[in-house]
Write a protein that holds these residues in place. Structure first.
Motif, PDB file in Angstrom:
ATOM      1  N   ILE A   1      47.680  27.513  10.053  1.00  0.00           N
ATOM      2  CA  ILE A   1      48.242  28.588  10.963  1.00  0.00           C
ATOM      3  C   ILE A   1      48.246  27.943  12.391  1.00  0.00           C
ATOM      4  O   ILE A   1      47.313  27.758  13.223  1.00  0.00           O
ATOM      5  CB  ILE A   1      47.247  29.813  10.597  1.00  0.00           C
ATOM      6  CG1 ILE A   1      46.986  30.151   9.343  1.00  0.00           C
ATOM      7  CG2 ILE A   1      47.800  30.918  11.641  1.00  0.00           C
ATOM      8  CD1 ILE A   1      46.095  31.298   9.192  1.00  0.00           C
ATOM      9  N   LEU A   2      49.683  28.322  12.855  1.00  0.00           N
ATOM     10  CA  LEU A   2      49.748  27.865  14.332  1.00  0.00           C
ATOM     11  C   LEU A   2      49.215  29.120  15.243  1.00  0.00           C
ATOM     12  O   LEU A   2      49.446  30.099  14.955  1.00  0.00           O
ATOM     13  CB  LEU A   2      51.334  27.589  14.260  1.00  0.00           C
ATOM     14  CG  LEU A   2      51.902  27.026  15.737  1.00  0.00           C
ATOM     15  CD1 LEU A   2      50.892  25.578  15.963  1.00  0.00           C
ATOM     16  CD2 LEU A   2      53.282  27.086  16.038  1.00  0.00           C
ATOM     17  N   PHE A   3      48.419  28.420  15.905  1.00  0.00           N
ATOM     18  CA  PHE A   3      47.726  29.583  17.132  1.00  0.00           C
ATOM     19  C   PHE A   3      48.623  29.443  18.365  1.00  0.00           C
ATOM     20  O   PHE A   3      48.887  30.523  18.988  1.00  0.00           O
ATOM     21  CB  PHE A   3      46.468  28.936  17.423  1.00  0.00           C
ATOM     22  CG  PHE A   3      45.761  29.748  18.571  1.00  0.00           C
ATOM     23  CD1 PHE A   3      45.815  31.156  18.655  1.00  0.00           C
ATOM     24  CD2 PHE A   3      44.802  29.028  19.492  1.00  0.00           C
ATOM     25  CE1 PHE A   3      45.319  31.950  19.621  1.00  0.00           C
ATOM     26  CE2 PHE A   3      44.370  29.833  20.545  1.00  0.00           C
ATOM     27  CZ  PHE A   3      44.314  31.051  20.668  1.00  0.00           C
ATOM     28  N   GLY A   4      49.056  28.405  18.476  1.00  0.00           N
ATOM     29  CA  GLY A   4      50.193  27.964  19.911  1.00  0.00           C
ATOM     30  C   GLY A   4      50.243  26.594  20.219  1.00  0.00           C
ATOM     31  O   GLY A   4      49.702  25.846  19.434  1.00  0.00           O
TER      32      GLY A   4
ATOM     33  N   PHE B   1      51.649  30.902  23.359  1.00  0.00           N
ATOM     34  CA  PHE B   1      51.175  31.724  21.974  1.00  0.00           C
ATOM     35  C   PHE B   1      52.125  31.999  21.058  1.00  0.00           C
ATOM     36  O   PHE B   1      52.969  32.462  21.262  1.00  0.00           O
ATOM     37  CB  PHE B   1      50.482  32.843  22.486  1.00  0.00           C
ATOM     38  CG  PHE B   1      49.958  33.766  21.221  1.00  0.00           C
ATOM     39  CD1 PHE B   1      48.748  33.377  20.436  1.00  0.00           C
ATOM     40  CD2 PHE B   1      50.605  34.863  20.970  1.00  0.00           C
ATOM     41  CE1 PHE B   1      48.574  34.179  19.554  1.00  0.00           C
ATOM     42  CE2 PHE B   1      49.988  35.690  20.041  1.00  0.00           C
ATOM     43  CZ  PHE B   1      49.129  35.290  19.161  1.00  0.00           C
ATOM     44  N   ASN B   2      51.683  31.815  19.801  1.00  0.00           N
ATOM     45  CA  ASN B   2      52.799  31.864  18.604  1.00  0.00           C
ATOM     46  C   ASN B   2      54.374  31.888  19.079  1.00  0.00           C
ATOM     47  O   ASN B   2      55.067  32.885  18.876  1.00  0.00           O
ATOM     48  CB  ASN B   2      52.402  33.411  18.303  1.00  0.00           C
ATOM     49  CG  ASN B   2      53.255  34.095  16.824  1.00  0.00           C
ATOM     50  OD1 ASN B   2      53.412  33.237  16.182  1.00  0.00           O
ATOM     51  ND2 ASN B   2      53.653  35.243  16.821  1.00  0.00           N
TER      52      ASN B   2
ATOM     53  N   SER C   1      54.104  38.712   7.296  1.00  0.00           N
ATOM     54  CA  SER C   1      55.041  38.075   8.356  1.00  0.00           C
ATOM     55  C   SER C   1      54.857  39.043   9.658  1.00  0.00           C
ATOM     56  O   SER C   1      55.687  39.397  10.105  1.00  0.00           O
ATOM     57  CB  SER C   1      56.483  38.013   7.968  1.00  0.00           C
ATOM     58  OG  SER C   1      57.094  38.891   7.667  1.00  0.00           O
TER      59      SER C   1
ATOM     60  N   GLU D   1      53.701  37.631  12.127  1.00  0.00           N
ATOM     61  CA  GLU D   1      54.210  36.806  13.472  1.00  0.00           C
ATOM     62  C   GLU D   1      55.287  36.992  14.200  1.00  0.00           C
ATOM     63  O   GLU D   1      55.308  37.162  15.186  1.00  0.00           O
ATOM     64  CB  GLU D   1      54.090  35.270  12.865  1.00  0.00           C
ATOM     65  CG  GLU D   1      52.545  34.610  12.843  1.00  0.00           C
ATOM     66  CD  GLU D   1      52.226  34.855  11.081  1.00  0.00           C
ATOM     67  OE1 GLU D   1      52.636  35.839  10.663  1.00  0.00           O
ATOM     68  OE2 GLU D   1      51.033  34.373  10.575  1.00  0.00           O
ATOM     69  N   GLU D   2      56.200  37.257  13.133  1.00  0.00           N
ATOM     70  CA  GLU D   2      57.567  37.286  13.794  1.00  0.00           C
ATOM     71  C   GLU D   2      58.004  38.860  14.220  1.00  0.00           C
ATOM     72  O   GLU D   2      58.481  39.106  15.144  1.00  0.00           O
ATOM     73  CB  GLU D   2      58.716  37.015  12.821  1.00  0.00           C
ATOM     74  CG  GLU D   2      58.783  35.460  12.937  1.00  0.00           C
ATOM     75  CD  GLU D   2      59.031  34.821  11.351  1.00  0.00           C
ATOM     76  OE1 GLU D   2      59.807  35.061  10.646  1.00  0.00           O
ATOM     77  OE2 GLU D   2      58.085  33.973  11.402  1.00  0.00           O
TER      78      GLU D   2
ATOM     79  N   ASN E   1      54.502  39.801  16.657  1.00  0.00           N
ATOM     80  CA  ASN E   1      53.706  38.539  17.529  1.00  0.00           C
ATOM     81  C   ASN E   1      52.319  38.604  17.391  1.00  0.00           C
ATOM     82  O   ASN E   1      51.613  38.458  18.298  1.00  0.00           O
ATOM     83  CB  ASN E   1      54.196  38.744  19.177  1.00  0.00           C
ATOM     84  CG  ASN E   1      53.942  37.375  19.865  1.00  0.00           C
ATOM     85  OD1 ASN E   1      53.836  36.573  19.389  1.00  0.00           O
ATOM     86  ND2 ASN E   1      53.715  37.838  21.280  1.00  0.00           N
TER      87      ASN E   1
ATOM     88  N   ILE F   1      49.154  36.995  14.999  1.00  0.00           N
ATOM     89  CA  ILE F   1      48.745  36.004  14.061  1.00  0.00           C
ATOM     90  C   ILE F   1      47.816  36.551  13.104  1.00  0.00           C
ATOM     91  O   ILE F   1      46.600  36.848  13.595  1.00  0.00           O
ATOM     92  CB  ILE F   1      48.375  34.598  14.772  1.00  0.00           C
ATOM     93  CG1 ILE F   1      49.480  34.147  15.646  1.00  0.00           C
ATOM     94  CG2 ILE F   1      47.643  33.808  13.873  1.00  0.00           C
ATOM     95  CD1 ILE F   1      49.184  32.800  16.423  1.00  0.00           C
TER      96      ILE F   1
ATOM     97  N   GLY G   1      46.482  38.532  18.794  1.00  0.00           N
ATOM     98  CA  GLY G   1      47.737  38.733  19.604  1.00  0.00           C
ATOM     99  C   GLY G   1      47.462  39.533  21.051  1.00  0.00           C
ATOM    100  O   GLY G   1      46.254  39.766  21.405  1.00  0.00           O
TER     101      GLY G   1
END
Lengths: 532, 240
Positions: free
Chosen positions: A467-470, A495-496, B181, B183-184, B187, B189, B223
Motif C-alpha cells: 500500500i503506497l503511503f506517499g 501523500f497518496n 477504492s 484512495e481515489e 484521498n 488510504i 488521510g
C-alpha cells in the motif's frame, strides 16, 4: 656569509617545506602514532625480525650457517639502526629549536649564538637517547659486533625490544612500575635477609669449620636458593647452627614469596578495568561509523537491543557499575566511566572514527555537557540526545545535538492518540514500532530502473501486496495531480499521489506491506532489469 | 489522530501530576478533551493548577474518593501515571473493581511491572523508554521514515490516522476491502480493518484472504482532515 645565517636560512626552508613535513609525519605514523593504520603492521614486522634474528643467533651456537645468515643479520641490524635514527628524528624538531632560539634572541635584541642552539639540540636528543627504551634499542644493535663474548649477552636486549611492539608486555611493564615502592621495600627486605643468612652460613659452614661453603659468594648463592624454596641441595648445612639458619630462611622465604605474589596480583587487579577499556578501544579501532551510547539506562538498553539485533557496531559508556555489568553480560562492548570525561570520549574514537553519539542519561545537565563536548571534538558526528525536561530541548539543540528526544512528550502523544482512536492506534502503533510483520518501509527508485519514469498507476503495487503511503521527492518537485503534499526539512512528501504521478530517479516510495513483499520489491529493483 | 467534531470531548482523569502526568494532560487538553488531574500531594496539585489544569487533591487509596471524582461513573478514560509502580498497580486494581469496562492506561518501563499492570486490569501499558529507544534507533537508521512520520501523522500537519466504524446500513457494509477504492474517491488510504469478532489484530488491506465488512468492524484509515470531513458527510447522507 656567516655559518649561523646559513643555519637559520636552512631552518626556515625546512619549516616551509611541505615534503619535509609530510615525510616526518609518515615516519611518526609508522613508529609512534598509536592510532595510525600502518603501525600494527610495522610492529608485527619488527617482532618477526627480532624473533628470527635471535633464533638464528642461538641456532648458530651449534650449527654452521651459510653466508645468508650473515646477510640476514645485516638486514635486521640495518632495520634496527634505521628505526633508532627514525625515532630520534621524530622525537624533536631540530629546525624548530634553531628557530626558537633565533626568535628569542631577536626579541631580546641579542646576537644569535649558534653554540646555544646546538647545545639545546644535543640536550633534547640526549633526553631521547637516555630514555630506557632508547637504550634497549641501542643495546639491541650491539650484538652484531660478535668479537666480544660479553656482548652476546646483549642479545637479550633484542627480546626486550618486544616491549615496544606488544601492548600486553607494555601493560606488564606499567604494572610493575606502578608498584615500584612496594617492590623496592620487598627488595630491601630480601637483601637484608640474604646478607644475614649468607654471613651466618659463611661463619658456620665454611671449609675451615668443616662445611661446604667455599667463599662468601657461595654463601649468597646458597641463601637465595634456600630463601626461594628452590633448595637444590648441592650445598647442605651440616652444623646445628647452620640448620637453624636454614629453617629461619625457609620461613622468611615463604613470606617473601607470598608478599611478592600478592603485590603482582593486586596490581593486576587494579589495572584490570584499564586493560579491559583498552581492549574495547582496540576492538573499536578497526571499525568505522559505530555508535557511542552514553548512559545505559532503560532508553540506552532499548537502543542497544535494536542495534544488536541489526548487528551494528556500538559501544556503551556508563558510570554505574551495575549497568556496566548488565551490558557486559549481554555481550556488548562497554566501558565504565563518566561520559563527561573528554579523554574517555576520545579514547573511544569520538572525533576520529565514531559516526554517532547518543546522550541518553537521565540527567539533562550531563546530556547537554556531553553533547557540547562531542560537537567540539567532531563537527560531522550525528548527535541524538535525550531531554528529560521540556526546557532542555532548546539547550541540547543549541549545544549541537542533531535531534532531541523527549520520552515524556512521546507518552503524551501516545496517550492522546489512544484516547482518540484506540483501535486505529493499536494497529498503527504495531506497524510503526516494527513489532508486526507489516512494516512501513522506503523503496528508492534507482536511476534507469524499470520504475524510473513510470507513473504510479503503471506500478503493480496491488499485485505486490503493497500500500503506497506517499512519495518523498526533492523539494522542487511539484505535480498538479497531487492532492496534498507536505514540506519536511529537506524533502517534500506527497501523500497518496494520484495514478498519474511520474516517478523519477532517487524518489523514495513509502509503502506499507508485509516485510517479505517489501523485500521482494527491493530485490526486483536490484536485479536492475529495465522492463519495458 | 484527532477526530474533532466527530465525537464529543471525553472526560479524562489523570492520577499523578508528575512530569509525565502534566505532559499527558497538556497534550490531551490541546486535543480538546476534558482533563482533570488528581494527586495526593498538595504541592503537585498546586503546580498543576498553576499551569491551568483542573486539579484536585484526593487520597487514591480511598475508594469513596475515587468514586467521587467519577470513576465507575462519568469518566471515559483513566490514566494511572504515578511515579512508583506499586501505587499504579494498586490504583489500577481499585479502579478495575469499581468500573469493569473503563479503559485504564498506565505507564512503566520495567518488564515485570508491565505484566503486573496488565494482570491488575490495565487496558494499555505504555513503555516510554522502549518507544523513545525505538525512535532514536529509527532516527539513526530509517531517517526518512522517522522524519516523515514525525512531521505528518504525529506532527501538527493535518494528516491523521483515524478509525471508521462500520454500521449496519452504511454503504461500506457488506463490501470487500479491495473494492472500496477510497484512495481515489476521498484521498484516504485504507490500511486495514479490525474485525472485533475475530480479535483486536489488524487485517491488512492487501491480505490475500478477502474480508467482507459487517457491523462492528473498524476501518483504519490515513488521510487529511478535510478528506475525513467529506467522507463523513457522504456517509451520513447515505445513511439518511
Amino acid at each position: 656569509m656567516k655559518l649561523s645565517d646559513l643555519v637559520i636560512r636552512l631552518a626556515y626552508q625546512m619549516e616551509e617545506s611541505e615534503g619535509y613535513k609530510r615525510a616526518k609525519q609518515a615516519v611518526y605514523d609508522l613508529l609512534e602514532n598509536p592510532h595510525s593504520r600502518a603501525r600494527p603492521y610495522f610492529d608485527s614486522l619488527m617482532m618477526a625480525l627480532v624473533l628470527s634474528s635471535v633464533f638464528l643467533l642461538l641456532y648458530s651456537v651449534k650449527h654452521h650457517l651459510g653466508a645468508w645468515a650473515g646477510w640476514f643479520e645485516a638486514v635486521a641490524v640495518s632495520f634496527f639502526i634505521l628505526e633508532y635514527l627514525g625515532r630520534m628524528w621524530v622525537y624533536s624538531s631540530v629546525h624548530r629549536i634553531v628557530l626558537d632560539e633565533y626568535e628569542k634572541s631577536e626579541l631580546i635584541n641579542e646576537p644569535f649564538r649558534l653554540s646555544r642552539a646546538v647545545w639545546n639540540i644535543l640536550r633534547s636528543k640526549w633526553s631521547y637517547m637516555s630514555s630506557p627504551m632508547a637504550i634497549i634499542d641501542l643495546l639491541a644493535i650491539l650484538p652484531s659486533y660478535r668479537s666480544l663474548r660479553i656482548l652476546r649477552l646483549f642479545l637479550l636486549f633484542r627480546l626486550f625490544k618486544m616491549f615496544r611492539y606488544a601492548h600486553s608486555i607494555q601493560q606488564f611493564g606499567s604494572v610493575l612500575r606502578e608498584k615500584r615502592i612496594e617492590l623496592f621495600s620487598l627488595f630491601a627486605f630480601l637483601t637484608f635477609v640474604l646478607l644475614v643468612g649468607s654471613s651466618v652460613i659463611y661463619l658456620f659452614e665454611s671449609r675451615e669449620t668443616g662445611g661446604q661453603i667455599e667463599g662468601f659468594f657461595e654463601g649468597i648463592y646458597w641463601s637465595l636458593v634456600t630463601l626461594s624454596t628452590v633448595g637444590y641441595g648441592d650445598i647442605t648445612p651440616q652444623s646445628f647452627e647452620g640448620r637453624l639458619v636454614t629453617m629461619v630462611l625457609i620461613i622468611s622465604g615463604l613470606g617473601v614469596l607470598s608478599f611478592f605474589t600478592s603485590i603482582i596480583v593486586s596490581a593486576f587487579q587494579e589495572k584490570m578495568g584499564e586493560v579491559r577499556d583498552r581492549r574495547v578501544a582496540m576492538l573499536l579501532e578497526k571499525k568505522k561509523g559505530y555508535t557511542v551510547i552514553c548512559g545505559f539506562g532503560r532508553v540506552g538498553q532499548v537502543v542497544a537491543e535494536y542495534l544488536a539485533k541489526d548487528k551494528l557496531p556500538f559501544v556503551v559508556i556508563d558510570s554505574n557499575a551495575e549497568a556496566v555489568e548488565l551490558a557486559r553480560r549481554l555481550g556488548y562492548l562497554v566501558v565504565e566511566g563518566k561520559s563527561e570525561r573528554i579523554g574517555l570520549l576520545q579514547m573511544l574514537g569520538v572525533g576520529r572514527s565514531a559516526g554517532k553519539i547518543l546522550c541518553l542519561t537521565g540527567d539533562d545537565v550531563v546530556n547537554v555537557y556531553v553533547t557540547l563536548s562531542a560537537r567540539q571534538l567532531d563537527e560531522n558526528i550525528t548527535i541524538i540526545s535525550r531531554a528529560n525536561q521540556r526546557q532542555s530541548v532548546d539547550k541540547l539543540l543549541h549545544a549541537g545535538a542533531d535531534h532531541a528526544i523527549e520520552p515524556f512528550k512521546i507518552v503524551g502523544l501516545i496517550a492522546g492518540e489512544y484516547v482518540g482512536q484506540p483501535v486505529a492506534f493499536e494497529a498503527i502503533h504495531g506497524i510503526v514500532m516494527g513489532e508486526k510483520d507489516i512494516t512501513l518501509e522506503t523503496i528508492r527508485v534507482p536511476p534507469d530502473s524499470w520504475l524510473d519514469g513510470k507513473t504510479i498507476g503503471e506500478v503493480p503495487l496491488e499485485d505486490m501486496r503493497l500500500i503506497l503511503f506517499g512519495v518523498s521527492t526533492p523539494m522542487d518537485r511539484s505535480s498538479d495531480h497531487v492532492r496534498s503534499h507536505f514540506d519536511l526539512e529537506s524533502r517534500r512528501f506527497h501523500f497518496n499521489p494520484g495514478a498519474d504521478f511520474v516517478l523519477q530517479a532517487d524518489d523514495m516510495l513509502l509503502v506499507f506491506g508485509h516485510k517479505y513483499s517489501v523485500l521482494h520489491m527491493r530485490q526486483q529493483l536490484k536485479s536492475g532489469r529495465k522492463r519495458r | 489522530m484527532s477526530a474533532e467534531g466527530l465525537s464529543q470531548a471525553k472526560k479524562i482523569v489523570i492520577v499523578g501530576g508528575g512530569a509525565v502526568g502534566l505532559e499527558v494532560a497538556r497534550q490531551l487538553t490541546e486535543r480538546g478533551e476534558r482533563v482533570r488531574v488528581v494527586d495526593d500531594r498538595e504541592a503537585v496539585v498546586e503546580k498543576a493548577r498553576a499551569q491551568g489544569f483542573s486539579a484536585e487533591r484526593i487520597s487514591f487509596q480511598n475508594d469513596e474518593e475515587l468514586k467521587r471524582i467519577g470513576i465507575g461513573g462519568e469518566v471515559d478514560v483513566l490514566f494511572a501515571l504515578l511515579d512508583d509502580d506499586a501505587s499504579n498497580v494498586f490504583l489500577v486494581i481499585s479502579a478495575r473493581a469499581m468500573a469493569p469496562e473503563l479503559p485504564i492506561v498506565s505507564i512503566s518501563g520495567v518488564r515485570d511491572t508491565i505484566e503486573r499492570l496488565h494482570a491488575a486490569g490495565a487496558t494499555k501499558v505504555i513503555d516510554p523508554y522502549r518507544i523513545s529507544g525505538y525512535k532514536i534507533y529509527e532516527r539513526m537508521h530509517r531517517p526518512l521514515i522517522a522524519e516523515t512520520l514525525e512531521h505528518t501523522v504525529f506532527g501538527k500537519v493535518n494528516l491523521d490516522i483515524a478509525e471508521i466504524h462500520v454500521r449496519e446500513g452504511c454503504f461500506l457494509h457488506g463490501k470487500y476491502l479491495d473494492e472500496l477504492s477510497l484512495e481515489e474517491r476521498y484521498n484516504l488510504i485504507v490500511l486495514g480493518v479490525v474485525d472485533r469478532e475475530l480479535g483486536d489484530h489488524l487485517i491488512f488491506a492487501t491480505d490475500p484472504r478477502r474480508h467482507r465488512m459487517d457491523d462492528g468492524d473498524v476501518l483504519v484509515v490515513i488521510g487529511p482532515e478535510e478528506a475525513f470531513r467529506k467522507f463523513h458527510a457522504q456517509l451520513n447522507a447515505v445513511e439518511q
